[in-house]
Design a protein around this motif. Structure first.
Motif, PDB file in Angstrom:
ATOM      1  N   ALA A  68      20.966 -20.376  56.382  1.00 51.54           N
ATOM      2  CA  ALA A  68      20.692 -19.080  55.732  1.00 51.54           C
ATOM      3  C   ALA A  68      19.486 -19.210  54.803  1.00 51.54           C
ATOM      4  N   TYR A  69      19.427 -20.320  54.065  1.00 50.65           N
ATOM      5  CA  TYR A  69      18.296 -20.556  53.156  1.00 50.65           C
ATOM      6  C   TYR A  69      16.989 -20.691  53.959  1.00 50.65           C
ATOM      7  N   LEU A  70      17.062 -21.457  55.050  1.00 52.24           N
ATOM      8  CA  LEU A  70      15.872 -21.646  55.886  1.00 52.24           C
ATOM      9  C   LEU A  70      15.381 -20.307  56.436  1.00 52.24           C
ATOM     10  N   ASN A  71      16.315 -19.431  56.811  1.00 54.73           N
ATOM     11  CA  ASN A  71      15.928 -18.113  57.331  1.00 54.73           C
ATOM     12  C   ASN A  71      15.304 -17.228  56.257  1.00 54.73           C
ATOM     13  N   LEU A  72      15.827 -17.319  55.032  1.00 59.78           N
ATOM     14  CA  LEU A  72      15.228 -16.565  53.919  1.00 59.78           C
ATOM     15  C   LEU A  72      13.794 -17.032  53.667  1.00 59.78           C
ATOM     16  N   LEU A  73      13.649 -18.346  53.600  1.00 61.70           N
ATOM     17  CA  LEU A  73      12.324 -18.932  53.372  1.00 61.70           C
ATOM     18  C   LEU A  73      11.368 -18.530  54.500  1.00 61.70           C
ATOM     19  N   GLY A  74      11.852 -18.645  55.735  1.00 64.45           N
ATOM     20  CA  GLY A  74      11.017 -18.324  56.890  1.00 64.45           C
ATOM     21  C   GLY A  74      10.583 -16.870  56.911  1.00 64.45           C
ATOM     22  N   GLN A  75      11.528 -15.960  56.629  1.00 62.59           N
ATOM     23  CA  GLN A  75      11.174 -14.536  56.630  1.00 62.59           C
ATOM     24  C   GLN A  75      10.222 -14.203  55.490  1.00 62.59           C
ATOM     25  N   ALA A  76      10.427 -14.870  54.331  1.00 59.89           N
ATOM     26  CA  ALA A  76       9.543 -14.625  53.183  1.00 59.89           C
ATOM     27  C   ALA A  76       8.106 -15.027  53.522  1.00 59.89           C
ATOM     28  N   LEU A  77       7.951 -16.019  54.384  1.00 62.46           N
ATOM     29  CA  LEU A  77       6.613 -16.416  54.827  1.00 62.46           C
ATOM     30  C   LEU A  77       6.113 -15.498  55.942  1.00 62.46           C
ATOM     31  N   ALA A  78       7.007 -15.187  56.890  1.00 60.33           N
ATOM     32  CA  ALA A  78       6.594 -14.421  58.080  1.00 60.33           C
ATOM     33  C   ALA A  78       5.982 -13.066  57.712  1.00 60.33           C
ATOM     34  N   VAL A  79       6.514 -12.411  56.654  1.00 67.55           N
ATOM     35  CA  VAL A  79       5.974 -11.096  56.308  1.00 67.55           C
ATOM     36  C   VAL A  79       4.520 -11.182  55.831  1.00 67.55           C
ATOM     37  N   PHE A  80       4.076 -12.366  55.475  1.00 67.70           N
ATOM     38  CA  PHE A  80       2.688 -12.532  55.040  1.00 67.70           C
ATOM     39  C   PHE A  80       1.780 -13.045  56.165  1.00 67.70           C
ATOM     40  N   SER A  81       2.355 -13.305  57.345  1.00 68.37           N
ATOM     41  CA  SER A  81       1.546 -13.851  58.433  1.00 68.37           C
ATOM     42  C   SER A  81       0.733 -12.732  59.074  1.00 68.37           C
ATOM     43  N   ALA A  82      -0.224 -13.132  59.897  1.00 70.88           N
ATOM     44  CA  ALA A  82      -1.036 -12.138  60.595  1.00 70.88           C
ATOM     45  C   ALA A  82      -0.222 -11.471  61.697  1.00 70.88           C
ATOM     46  N   ARG A  83       0.912 -12.083  62.033  1.00 68.94           N
ATOM     47  CA  ARG A  83       1.766 -11.496  63.074  1.00 68.94           C
ATOM     48  C   ARG A  83       3.217 -11.484  62.581  1.00 68.94           C
ATOM     49  N   PRO A  84       3.522 -10.596  61.641  1.00 70.14           N
ATOM     50  CA  PRO A  84       4.877 -10.596  61.080  1.00 70.14           C
ATOM     51  C   PRO A  84       5.932 -10.099  62.051  1.00 70.14           C
ATOM     52  N   GLU A  85       5.510  -9.340  63.087  1.00 70.95           N
ATOM     53  CA  GLU A  85       6.514  -8.804  64.010  1.00 70.95           C
ATOM     54  C   GLU A  85       6.296  -9.324  65.424  1.00 70.95           C
ATOM     55  N   THR A  86       7.371  -9.884  65.969  1.00 70.80           N
ATOM     56  CA  THR A  86       7.371 -10.275  67.378  1.00 70.80           C
ATOM     57  C   THR A  86       8.458  -9.440  68.049  1.00 70.80           C
ATOM     58  N   PHE A  87       8.584  -9.550  69.365  1.00 75.88           N
ATOM     59  CA  PHE A  87       9.529  -8.673  70.075  1.00 75.88           C
ATOM     60  C   PHE A  87      10.942  -8.781  69.509  1.00 75.88           C
ATOM     61  N   GLY A  88      11.407 -10.017  69.316  1.00 72.57           N
ATOM     62  CA  GLY A  88      12.779 -10.205  68.837  1.00 72.57           C
ATOM     63  C   GLY A  88      12.845 -10.696  67.398  1.00 72.57           C
ATOM     64  N   GLY A  89      11.715 -10.820  66.741  1.00 81.15           N
ATOM     65  CA  GLY A  89      11.669 -11.269  65.352  1.00 81.15           C
ATOM     66  C   GLY A  89      11.713 -12.786  65.220  1.00 81.15           C
ATOM     67  N   TYR A  90      11.481 -13.252  63.993  1.00 82.72           N
ATOM     68  CA  TYR A  90      11.522 -14.697  63.693  1.00 82.72           C
ATOM     69  C   TYR A  90      12.944 -15.099  63.328  1.00 82.72           C
ATOM     70  N   HIS A  91      13.357 -16.252  63.823  1.00 89.05           N
ATOM     71  CA  HIS A  91      14.662 -16.817  63.484  1.00 89.05           C
ATOM     72  C   HIS A  91      14.484 -18.333  63.358  1.00 89.05           C
ATOM     73  N   PHE A  92      15.256 -18.925  62.452  1.00 86.49           N
ATOM     74  CA  PHE A  92      15.048 -20.335  62.106  1.00 86.49           C
ATOM     75  C   PHE A  92      16.382 -21.081  62.178  1.00 86.49           C
ATOM     76  N   LEU A  93      16.309 -22.359  62.578  1.00 89.86           N
ATOM     77  CA  LEU A  93      17.533 -23.155  62.694  1.00 89.86           C
ATOM     78  C   LEU A  93      17.223 -24.632  62.460  1.00 89.86           C
ATOM     79  N   LEU A  94      18.162 -25.303  61.796  1.00 87.67           N
ATOM     80  CA  LEU A  94      18.015 -26.746  61.581  1.00 87.67           C
ATOM     81  C   LEU A  94      18.573 -27.506  62.777  1.00 87.67           C
ATOM     82  N   LEU A  95      17.980 -28.661  63.043  1.00 89.52           N
ATOM     83  CA  LEU A  95      18.447 -29.511  64.136  1.00 89.52           C
ATOM     84  C   LEU A  95      19.053 -30.786  63.570  1.00 89.52           C
ATOM     85  N   ASP A  96      20.133 -31.222  64.195  1.00 85.81           N
ATOM     86  CA  ASP A  96      20.861 -32.406  63.744  1.00 85.81           C
ATOM     87  C   ASP A  96      20.193 -33.662  64.313  1.00 85.81           C
TER      88      ASP A  96
END
Lengths: 316, 154
Positions: free
Chosen positions: A101-129
């Motif tokens: 959840a924290y990673l997704n908050l951080l990621g979205q907070a960055l994505a809105v400032f990118s040159a491409r904030p919107e993609t077809f299905g949006g940005y989503h983030f996940l940690l890998l074990d």
């Protein structure tokens, strides 16, 4: 008035023009099998369709799509989903709701400032074990970060630098550029044929085959061969701009790369080290673009990073 | 008086002429009252829907939706191409250029993904799970403010 044979010859010549234009569109990438594939399709499908239908198909092949840059955001979305699914065959997701959840908050907070904030299905983030130091950006905005990479980050600002770099790969569509032109030529021809008639089972099977090949091209680039040095540097430079716009210290990119370089010295040939140019050379190249070299530590960011990521770095 | 009316009409028509049709190229486009993500969404426009768009300003288009709502959409959510939604209704066969039209639901699509799922070649469980991880813009705004980051997102 043209005879039927002459008209058919004209159609085949038109087909040759399509082949030619596709070849030039993909100069440097085109594969011979893609071109022969189009020829196969022309001769194979010519039997069951009227000439008007074939005119339509050939015009369609000229009109619709030619290179990876013509893939629609919707097509990019489905490729990205399959790329992520394939990465999950090798890397197990980390099922920690708070950290994700924290990673997704951080990621979205960055994505809105990118040159491409919107993609077809949006940005989503996940940690890998995984202890491997790595991060992946599947086309369309599915971004994966390993536990090993989180361990490389001393604070939120450095994790933001990692995530910003991956967002910029999505923004620049670097993943899609890894797809071999031959596959796209074949796929786009099938798509053009679809526009003239409903998708048949044969076409769906052929399209699925090209889709799997395309996904394989992207996954191979993400996990084995890596992007070109030019693409990595382009993502680095864009990431510094993104950090600046979001209010994070640009210097975080340098400190993250330096820390990564120290750790990767002990892990040459594995994970991120295998697919990226040396972290030290990347940091040196970026020094020229950094406008503000202060690190600007912030207690709120430090606290929330620690709260969310401590369980992640402590595990294993 | 007539001259003033004529000038006013010309001005209005010049303004109207700058509005051009654009298509929503994301699954769900959100229209904001200002060119910023940190505001209340005033309309949602679906994939393929057409809006009338004005002049691009710092990455945002002023738009009017089909049902008359006006606001701002980010340029990355819009395409100048007309998005054709169904097979059989396309102009592709009649020689329109790729600069003018894009086909929705064609090629690498849900049908292809369904076939891969059916054949058991890929497991989408975690892809679906991560795609459901949604973040509200209010939470993003709070995250930025509390972390002393950029105050107004775009």
């Amino acid at each position: 008035m043209k005879t039927k044979r002459t008209r058919r010859a004209s159609l085949m010549m038109a087909g040759a023009v399509v082949v030619g234009s596709l070849w030039w569109a993909g100069a440097g990438w085109a594969r011979p099998e893609g071109l022969s594939g189009l020829g196969d399709l022309l001769s194979r499908k010519n039997k069951g369709l009227s000439e008007d239908r074939w005119k339509s198909i050939l015009r369609g092949a000229q009109a619709v799509q030619k290179t990876w840059q013509d893939l629609t955001p919707e097509q990019e979305y489905y490729i990205g989903r399959a790329v992520a699914a394939q990465v999950f065959q090798t890397y197990r997701p980390l099922d920690q709701a708070g950290a994700n959840a924290y990673l997704n908050l951080l990621g979205q907070a960055l994505a809105v400032f990118s040159a491409r904030p919107e993609t077809f299905g949006g940005y989503h983030f996940l940690l890998l074990d995984s202890d491997e130091i790595n991060a992946f950006a599947a086309p369309g905005g599915l971004i994966l970060v390993t536990r090993g990479m989180v361990r490389c980050c001393e604070n939120e600002d450095e994790l933001a630098a990692v995530v910003a770099h991956e967002i910029c790969h999505v923004e620049k569509k670097h993943g899609l550029s890894a797809i071999k032109q031959g596959r796209l030529t074949e796929a786009f021809t099938i798509i053009a044929a679809e526009s003239a008639k409903q998708t048949g089972n044969d076409q769906l099977a052929a399209l699925t085959r090209e889709f799997e090949g395309s996904v394989g091209d992207v996954v191979k680039t993400l996990t084995t061969s890596g992007y070109s040095q030019g693409q990595e540097r382009e993502a680095d430079t864009a990431a510094v701009r993104l950090l600046r716009r979001a209010g994070y210290p640009e210097q975080a990119m340098i400190t993250m790369l330096q820390r990564m370089d120290e750790r990767l010295t002990h892990a040459r040939g594995l994970g991120f080290a295998k697919t990226h140019p040396s972290a030290r050379s990347r940091a040196n190249a970026l020094l020229k673009t950094i406008e503000d070299t202060r690190s600007k530590a912030n207690p709120v960011r430090a606290k929330r990073f620690s709260a969310a990521m401590q369980p992640v770095v402590a595990s294993r | 008086m007539k001259t003033k009316v004529l000038i006013a009409l010309l001005a209005v028509s010049a303004g109207a002429a700058t509005m051009v049709p654009m298509s929503v190229q994301v699954r769900s486009g959100k229209v904001y009252p200002k060119p910023s993500y940190l505001g209340t969404v005033i309309a949602t426009v679906e994939y393929g829907a057409q809006v009338q768009a004005g002049t691009l300003e710092k990455g945002w288009y002023p738009v009017t939706t089909a049902d008359g709502k006006s606001g701002w959409l980010h340029e990355s959510a819009l395409s100048k191409k007309r998005i054709v939604m169904r097979a059989g209704t396309t102009d592709v066969g009649t020689g329109v250029s790729s600069d003018e039209v894009a086909l929705a639901g064609k090629g690498f699509n849900a049908q292809v993904e369904a076939k891969l799922r059916q054949e058991g070649k890929l497991d989408y469980t975690w892809v679906d799970r991560m795609s459901e991880m949604k973040v509200e813009m209010d939470a993003v705004a709070q995250f930025l403010t509390q972390g002393h980051l950029a105050g107004g997102a775009q």
